[in-house]
Design a protein around this motif. Structure first.
Motif, PDB file in Angstrom:
ATOM      1  N   TYR A   1       0.823  -1.207   0.000  1.00 17.86           N
ATOM      2  CA  TYR A   1       0.000   0.000   0.000  1.00 17.86           C
ATOM      3  C   TYR A   1       0.862   1.263   0.000  1.00 17.86           C
TER       4      TYR A   1
ATOM      5  N   THR B   1       0.699   4.092  -3.049  1.00 19.77           N
ATOM      6  CA  THR B   1       0.290   5.485  -2.838  1.00 19.77           C
ATOM      7  C   THR B   1       1.456   6.468  -2.898  1.00 19.77           C
TER       8      THR B   1
ATOM      9  N   TYR C   1      -7.751  -2.850   1.759  1.00 18.17           N
ATOM     10  CA  TYR C   1      -6.722  -2.626   2.778  1.00 18.17           C
ATOM     11  C   TYR C   1      -7.003  -1.357   3.571  1.00 18.17           C
ATOM     12  N   GLU C   2      -7.271  -0.261   2.884  1.00 16.60           N
ATOM     13  CA  GLU C   2      -7.510   1.015   3.555  1.00 16.60           C
ATOM     14  C   GLU C   2      -8.996   1.266   3.799  1.00 16.60           C
TER      15      GLU C   2
ATOM     16  N   ASP D   1      -6.325   1.917  -3.629  1.00 15.77           N
ATOM     17  CA  ASP D   1      -6.454   0.991  -2.511  1.00 15.77           C
ATOM     18  C   ASP D   1      -6.125  -0.399  -3.030  1.00 15.77           C
ATOM     19  N   ILE D   2      -6.090  -1.370  -2.147  1.00 13.71           N
ATOM     20  CA  ILE D   2      -5.814  -2.758  -2.522  1.00 13.71           C
ATOM     21  C   ILE D   2      -6.989  -3.619  -2.114  1.00 13.71           C
TER      22      ILE D   2
END
Length: 265
Positions: free
Chosen positions: A17, A21, A133-134, A151-152
């Motif tokens: 992540y 980003t 993930y986020e 995001d993932i």
């Protein structure tokens, strides 16, 4: 064909992540089946192969599907073939060919929100959640409505319940994209009708679903629900078909799908 400047294979989601980003053109790699069809310039490509996200298992009343699971694994998995009348294997079994399905990943297919996706249409007919993930865990329908953000997608959660379901589509040839696809499911007396490849993103026909849920699924009610689905959803034209053609297909496929689910035990 896409180009990239660097490739990383992180051992932790947190690291993946952070890299994603760090710069605007850093990108997560899935199976790269659709990515390679474009001309995207990638700074750092992130391969999630070392994160152990390739699995399908039963967990706490859900079927948990890791993001790196391939469509071929969805197609052949025994658990999925036994649940929901095998709607998920049925939805992906005709996508291009076996070699292609061995490459394409569940996470990339869902995260990209492709309008032509057979998988998203089938998943929407089930009680499906995505885990980011986020962004955390949320219903698939909610995720599809959100604007795209970095995001993932980590995994999918499909609720294990006695839901009956089916999937139908029409293609010009066996290996082509769907001109239109439809998934219908029923849990007790609650029906869900989903239409995708309109050619827009798959969507639930809420009014049609509510209407068929209130009745006895008579021939007249099924006909009206199919007509309602056409009226409440929007359809477009592309190289595979016109909007009018898709409307005609929608009515026929929704009607057939409801009739098929109605006789499921």
């Amino acid at each position: 064909m896409f180009t990239l400047s660097d490739l990383v294979q992180p051992e932790k989601l947190e690291t993946a992540y952070q890299v994603l980003t760090n710069k605007r053109n850093n990108t997560i790699l899935g199976g790269c089946a659709f990515l390679k069809m474009g001309s995207k310039r990638i700074g750092t490509a992130i391969d999630l192969s070392n994160l152990n996200l390739n699995y399908i298992k039963e967990q706490d009343g859900f079927i948990e599907i890791g993001a790196m699971t391939s469509l071929r694994e969805l197609e052949t998995n025994t658990l999925l073939r036994e649940q929901f009348n095998g709607v998920l294997p049925k939805a992906v079994c005709s996508i291009i060919g076996v070699q292609f399905r061995n490459c394409v990943t569940v996470g990339a297919s869902v995260y990209a929100k492709y309008g032509f996706s057979d998988l998203i249409t089938a998943l929407l007919a089930l009680n499906t959640e995505v885990e980011l993930y986020e962004g955390g865990r949320m219903p698939l329908n909610e995720f599809l409505k959100q604007p795209k953000e970095k995001d993932i997608l980590v995994r999918l959660w499909v609720k294990l319940e006695s839901r009956q379901a089916t999937y139908m589509n029409l293609r010009k040839s066996a290996s082509d994209y769907s001109i239109l696809n439809v998934a219908v499911s029923k849990l007790d007396n609650q029906w869900t009708i989903v239409v995708g490849a309109r050619p827009r993103r798959a969507a639930i026909a809420s009014k049609a679903s509510a209407a068929i849920s209130k009745g006895t699924q008579s021939a007249i009610e099924i006909e009206e629900a199919a007509k309602q689905a056409v009226e409440e959803l929007s359809f477009g034209t592309n190289m595979r078909g016109t909007a009018e053609y898709r409307k005609a297909l929608c009515k026929v496929l929704v009607k057939r799908a409801i009739m098929e689910v109605a006789v499921c035990k």
